[in-house]
Design a protein around this motif. Structure first.
Motif, PDB file in Angstrom:
ATOM      1  N   ILE A  77      -4.661   2.591   4.676  1.00  0.00           N
ATOM      2  CA  ILE A  77      -5.613   2.432   5.790  1.00  0.00           C
ATOM      3  C   ILE A  77      -6.560   1.265   5.539  1.00  0.00           C
ATOM      4  N   ILE A  78      -7.017   1.139   4.286  1.00  0.00           N
ATOM      5  CA  ILE A  78      -7.968   0.064   3.965  1.00  0.00           C
ATOM      6  C   ILE A  78      -7.322  -1.309   4.143  1.00  0.00           C
TER       7      ILE A  78
ATOM      8  N   GLU B  32      -5.051   6.240   1.559  1.00  0.00           N
ATOM      9  CA  GLU B  32      -6.353   5.566   1.622  1.00  0.00           C
ATOM     10  C   GLU B  32      -6.195   4.051   1.485  1.00  0.00           C
ATOM     11  N   ALA B  33      -5.398   3.618   0.495  1.00  0.00           N
ATOM     12  CA  ALA B  33      -5.171   2.192   0.318  1.00  0.00           C
ATOM     13  C   ALA B  33      -4.439   1.606   1.525  1.00  0.00           C
TER      14      ALA B  33
ATOM     15  N   SER C 245       0.803  -1.217   0.000  1.00  0.00           N
ATOM     16  CA  SER C 245       0.000   0.000   0.000  1.00  0.00           C
ATOM     17  C   SER C 245       0.835   1.265   0.000  1.00  0.00           C
TER      18      SER C 245
END
Length: 608
Positions: free
Chosen positions: A67-68, A64-65, A58
């Motif tokens: 955290i996801i 964002e990626a 990530s």
């Protein structure tokens, strides 16, 4: 290079468990310690590797990626732990004891395996990661864990596993000569370095904990083993373009070499039965007067509880000759990987537990026995859950640890009230034979023919004496039963027409028999009779005449002793572990309801 380093630094719990099972040391001290270490290492390594992989993948895709992927992986673990496992425990609590789990719950779990696998794939993790996490959350043992094993093991182990391994190995190119020689040497050098450092660290930690050097090396070799799970990880990395065809080939070859070295090395260095051998005499014959007698009593099924409890009355516990009984409830390992050993005196059983409440009846029965003989008997209850193949290790280890002089083993046949055989468990028979070969003390196989299914205050006991170390041990046990004045003991000595009286064994037999022949004074509840046997067929006639008169018949196994009286019947013996006389008494043709106790004296080792 980092991937090679990490993959050979961690270990796989399923691989270690499979290796220990193949080596038949799952229940040994080394096996238990290694299995616990492997579980901690596998969980820690998987968690750290999974989070690190999410972070690396990530890092180039934005916050964002990041955290996801990382947050989703942690959230999935928390959901399985806080929601999935409590729900499965709820299913276990609402399943009646002894009944299987409803099929719908099995289907839901299999469906969740697929869902969690797909979620792991979306989080840039291997598909099997979610399945492993969910599998670890399933409550072990019956009814849920055992039912999953029953439904899935045959199809997965014997059908899917060979196909999976074959498809993985088809991707491996073993033609290393066409590869870059420097690359091959570097990868192999790194693998050797990592493995050696791992072994040295493991041996060093074990030495710091004062473990023997041989045991330390064995643990290090076991934790260095590679297997199917590791090959799966290599192929997944190859599919993800992390490895080239040559690199994954080197990894697979190294895994094969490590697995071979681990298995051969441990097999040659470690013998779990060696610790049971000793030169200290642990039997009833050599027990000092007015000292406590320690007995290990084994129970497999509820039908064994009362017969085993009644057989303890033969030891006639008194305050001057106390009895210490360690009752071991033996359960077959189903639906879990690691064996467990529970001391019920030290660990309280939780109500509604899936695998702790089965010993309740045993604990109550033997606690009442302890109260009945207050001040004369002490009872400790244990439960061992392990495969039948390794169950003898639990029995022998407990007998050695508690310095026991006698082990009571239930016979594998169960009779109906009409004298016919109701059930036959060959697993129990194999277990009894293994214990007789390796036990650190004397052994008695209890054959319950139906007379001792209720608790009684007095027994009529017969002891059939032919001679030999096993018969001398059996006679010492029989004489202990006569210390209870309510019991009546009959001793029958069977002799041949030309029996020798000058050899050493005969002199020892005569010395042991003096206590019941009247040399030291006859007890009122002891009767001695010498019978001459001219023909082996007379033994059968004699047994048919007397078997209906007694509650218990004690005989020696006479292991390794040849006698002209019984030599003609040896080839007709159906159960050699009972000896000739014991086999005749346990035969369905013998119409008796007396319980038979076949005694084998401690087998002293001739060499290490």
């Amino acid at each position: 290079m980092p991937t090679v380093f990490i993959s050979h630094s961690i270990c796989s719990f399923p691989v270690i468990a499979s290796l220990l099972t193949e080596l038949e040391i799952l229940n040994s001290e080394i096996g238990r310690l290694t299995l616990s270490s492997a579980l901690v290492l596998d969980i820690t390594g998987t968690a750290v590797t999974g989070i690190a992989t999410s972070m690396v993948v990530s890092s180039n895709k934005g916050l964002e990626a990041y955290i996801i992927n990382v947050g989703g992986l942690i959230a999935l673990f928390v959901i399985i732990l806080t929601i999935g496992r409590p729900l499965m425990k709820l299913v276990v609590r609402h399943t009646q004891q002894g009944r299987p789990v409803k099929k719908i719950f099995i289907y839901i779990i299999v469906f969740l395996v697929i869902i969690f696998g797909l979620m792991e794939t979306e989080l840039v993790q291997p598909f099997f990661g979610g399945a492993v996490m969910l599998g670890l959350a399933v409550p072990e043992g019956p009814p849920l864990g055992s039912e999953l094993v029953k439904q899935l093991q045959l199809f997965s182990t014997w059908f899917l596993m060979p196909l999976f391994v074959t498809s993985c190995i088809m991707k491996v190119d073993l033609d290393l000569w066409n590869m870059n020689k420097n690359l091959v040497m570097i990868i192999f050098g790194l693998i050797i370095m990592v493995t050696l450092v791992k072994i040295l660290l493991c041996v060093g930690i074990c030495q710091f904990c004062s473990m023997p050097i041989i045991d330390s090396i064995c643990i290090a070799l076991i934790l260095s083993c590679k297997g199917v799970v590791d090959i799966c990880a290599y192929i997944l990395l190859y599919d993800a373009k992390r490895y080239t065809s040559g690199e994954v080939s080197i990894m697979v070859i190294s895994g094969l070499i490590l697995a071979t070295i681990s298995k051969i090395g441990v097999k040659s260095l470690y013998d779990p039965s060696r610790k049971y051998a000793g030169y200290q005499k642990r039997n009833i014959l050599y027990l000092k007067p007015n000292t406590e007698l320690r007995v290990v009593a084994c129970v497999h099924k509820p039908c064994h509880i009362v017969p085993v409890r009644n057989s303890l009355d033969l030891f006639s516990p008194t305050p001057t000759n106390p009895l210490v009984v360690d009752v071991l409830h033996l359960m077959e390992l189903i639906g879990r990987t690691s064996p467990i050993f529970i001391s019920h005196r030290n660990q309280q059983m939780s109500v509604g537990s899936s695998h702790h409440n089965f010993s309740g009846e045993i604990i109550v029965t033997f606690s009442l026995y302890e109260h009945e003989y207050a001040g004369a008997a002490t009872v400790n209850a244990y439960t061992a859950i392990s495969p039948f193949t390794f169950m003898h290790d639990d029995i022998c280890y407990l007998a050695m640890d508690k310095v026991a002089s006698f082990i009571i083993l239930p016979f594998h046949l169960r009779w109906r009230d009409d004298g016919t055989v109701e059930s036959d468990n060959n697993n129990i028979r194999t277990l009894n034979i293994k214990v007789m070969e390796k036990a650190p003390c004397s052994i008695g196989i209890l054959v319950n023919r139906g007379s001792c299914t209720s608790i009684s205050s007095s027994y009529v006991v017969a002891m059939i004496f032919l001679g030999g170390s096993d018969d001398r041990e059996a006679l010492c046990l029989a004489k202990r039963s006569a210390k209870e004045l309510n019991n009546h003991l009959f001793v029958y000595r069977l002799v041949g027409p030309d029996s020798e009286t000058t050899n050493w064994d005969s002199m020892l037999d005569a010395e042991v028999l003096r206590g019941v022949q009247g040399t030291y004074g006859r007890l009122e509840n002891v009767t001695f009779e010498q019978i001459t046997i001219d023909d082996p067929s007379q033994i059968t006639s004699f047994l048919n005449d007397v078997v209906t008169k007694f509650d218990y018949i004690i005989v020696g196994r006479r292991h390794g002793v040849k006698s002209p009286i019984t030599s003609a019947m040896v080839n007709w013996t159906e159960f050699p572990e009972l000896g000739v006389i014991g086999d005749l008494l346990a035969s369905p043709d013998m119409e008796t309801k007396a319980s038979i106790l076949v005694v084998q004296q401690q087998q002293m080792p001739t060499k290490w």
